[in-house]
Design an enzyme around this catalytic site. Structure first.
Site, mmCIF file in Angstrom:
data_model
loop_
_atom_site.group_PDB
_atom_site.id
_atom_site.type_symbol
_atom_site.label_atom_id
_atom_site.label_comp_id
_atom_site.label_asym_id
_atom_site.label_seq_id
_atom_site.Cartn_x
_atom_site.Cartn_y
_atom_site.Cartn_z
ATOM 1 N N CYS A 153 -48.017 -2.838 29.283
ATOM 2 C CA CYS A 153 -49.095 -3.543 28.568
ATOM 3 C C CYS A 153 -49.463 -4.814 29.312
ATOM 4 O O CYS A 153 -48.726 -5.799 29.258
ATOM 5 C CB CYS A 153 -48.625 -3.853 27.150
ATOM 6 S SG CYS A 153 -49.769 -4.925 26.248
ATOM 7 N N CYS A 156 -50.038 -7.934 27.211
ATOM 8 C CA CYS A 156 -48.794 -8.572 26.778
ATOM 9 C C CYS A 156 -48.095 -9.271 27.939
ATOM 10 O O CYS A 156 -47.605 -10.387 27.803
ATOM 11 C CB CYS A 156 -47.818 -7.543 26.208
ATOM 12 S SG CYS A 156 -48.587 -6.254 25.206
ATOM 13 N N ASP A 157 -48.016 -8.600 29.061
ATOM 14 C CA ASP A 157 -47.031 -9.000 30.062
ATOM 15 C C ASP A 157 -47.589 -9.560 31.372
ATOM 16 O O ASP A 157 -46.825 -10.076 32.180
ATOM 17 C CB ASP A 157 -46.106 -7.805 30.378
ATOM 18 C CG ASP A 157 -45.242 -7.417 29.171
ATOM 19 O OD1 ASP A 157 -45.061 -8.272 28.278
ATOM 20 O OD2 ASP A 157 -44.752 -6.281 29.116
#
Lengths: 325, 325
Positions: A153, A156-157
């Site tokens: 993701c 997200c990351d």
């Protein structure tokens, strides 16, 4: 007035009972990710009898290294956040089953949930919050380095890979979007695409081409992910020549799609072409009394706080349905 | 790999700059409640240039005593939760304005936000997350004695009426909850209800009935609030007989609902009958490039986690809009 009910609860105090076969629950929730757990908290607080069926608690959050975009925590790791959600559900006591596979669902006036082990449970309303699974590469190192360089993701990351070299696998929209997200922060981005061109939207590809720190390797596939404690390199094979190159990288984003866990409601609920359960803005599905929330639905963004919000909406809509039957 | 970017930040480290007039922001967010602050985190993390315009940070959460249904915290008080949201936004640095009223919005290809003080700011996309405000009685004395006996938030202000006589206007959940809050500290509580019965949840009404110092006057309305320096009495008219009684009271809590803060977009965006901004499931309004999230919209449930989820969706939809222009 002292509202503080929560001090000093530990895992040993988690409060649940097995599901009961000879009762009809008001609401039964399938799924233990953010959507399912939030739905559980809202149902219990509404005072309706609630059952919770979970395959693996935490869903994809439990597999996320760091979470920076769940409001209330500037940084928390996925496992910790799941633990907090779990404690919030189990402080109340709930009828609960973890780990058993669901085989099928009957959608009469009273819904029936059939487990693969033969048990059957009943409820007036169901909330399907079974989430999605990342499509995996299935190569050596992928499982081993998950959360230690292997990510799925970019939203997200990506910020964790600031100044580093990363590989993005997949040349569809997800891959191109991930590459754009990463190009802003990473030192260099290498895209690995199976086909001879990118298949993402032109507008995204145009956007990607503005970045000087992105290169694309076509007609190639990842054959292994290597490193000691975390990812250090990725092996990429040219599908025409068979030549394998080692690409030095501290991260690899696997962007080859997500699979909605909607198999058990196929043929029962209306799904879109991607296999996602179609819901309205109040989380109603095509069948009265069956609601759905989170990543398994066609809600466009797959984010913890979005799934939480959808879980709350599904619960409140389901409670209204049950209380007004 | 150490993902922990967030340790050790204090209020003094909150990082923001004034809004700039001679640039076009990618996304400008109006509103500082859970929806607006979540949208800000998502926009900043997407790397788009972001402006945030806030009247009062925290929205209604800042006025809430205890929160038990925001996932991740079994219990947290409203002020603390707002502080956490705020730190999460300001850790990144953002262009920010607090306290100035917005006068109007132009919805061309580039959106313009006009402040009452004459300043004008530009953005490719707007997110309206201006929340809701307390509904006013609109009777003589209400404005004059605001903060001198006239109050709207029992959570915030009940302690000031310790040992005094107070009136609570409204017999729905908010009114009953306020009466319960006040009954604990006040000498006497008089509820004034427009209808012939209370309309709050049974569980709350049961709870209220345990207090001996609460009475309810039905089918009545407040016609004026009177006093010299502060509230001394409240005039209450029986709707059937027309008889007006003077009730001696040092305080009056107005608990008759909330109105969406959609005045600045009236005539510009499609609103529903309640004045809420109509949005689709991706937070699009009726005008391209203007998105909306949270309590100001027609999303059915007014909950922190729902507002947060909607804020994230609005941000991601707005970012897609900006990046694909």
């Amino acid at each position: 007035m002292d509202f503080n009910l929560s001090a000093g609860m530990f895992d040993s105090e988690l409060n649940f009972n097995p599901l009961v076969s000879d009762k009809t629950y008001d609401v039964m929730i399938l799924g233990g990710g953010p959507a399912g757990l939030t739905a559980a908290v809202y149902c219990i607080r509404k005072g309706v009898s609630t059952g919770l069926i979970v395959k693996e608690i935490g869903g994809q959050v439990a597999l996320t290294a760091g979470v920076e975009n769940y409001m209330g925590y500037r940084y928390i790791n996925g496992v910790e956040l799941v633990q907090k959600f779990k404690e919030q559900v189990f402080q109340f006591g709930i009828d609960y089953d973890e780990g058993t596979a669901v085989q099928s669902i009957d959608a009469g006036d009273i819904k029936k949930v059939h487990f693969e082990d033969g048990r059957v449970f009943s409820a007036k309303a169901l909330i399907i919050a079974t989430g999605k699974s990342w499509r995996k590469l299935g190569v050596p190192g992928e499982e081993e380095f998950r959360g230690r360089g292997v990510a799925y993701c970019s939203t997200c990351d990506a910020p964790f890979f600031s100044g580093k070299n990363v590989v993005v696998v997949g040349g569809g929209n997800s891959g191109v979007e991930a590459a754009i997200d990463l190009a802003r922060v990473a030192e260099g981005v290498t895209m690995v695409q199976f086909l001879e061109k990118l298949t993402g939207d032109t507008i995204l590809i145009d956007k990607l081409s503005a970045f000087k720190n992105v290169r694309v390797i076509y007609e190639s596939e990842v054959t292994s992910i290597d490193g000691r404690d975390s990812v250090e390199s990725v092996s990429v094979k040219n599908r025409k020549t068979g030549v394998v190159d080692q690409i030095a990288a501290q991260g690899i984003f696997v962007e080859i799609g997500l699979i909605p866990n909607s198999g058990i409601v196929k043929g029962l609920l209306q799904l879109n072409q991607a296999g996602e359960i179609m819901v309205d803005c109040s989380c109603r599905t095509s069948v009265p009394g069956i609601f759905a929330a989170g990543d398994v639905t066609d809600v466009p963004f797959k984010q913890i706080i979005v799934a939480g919000g959808e879980g709350a909406k599904a619960a409140l809509t389901a409670c209204n349905y049950v209380l007004n039957r």
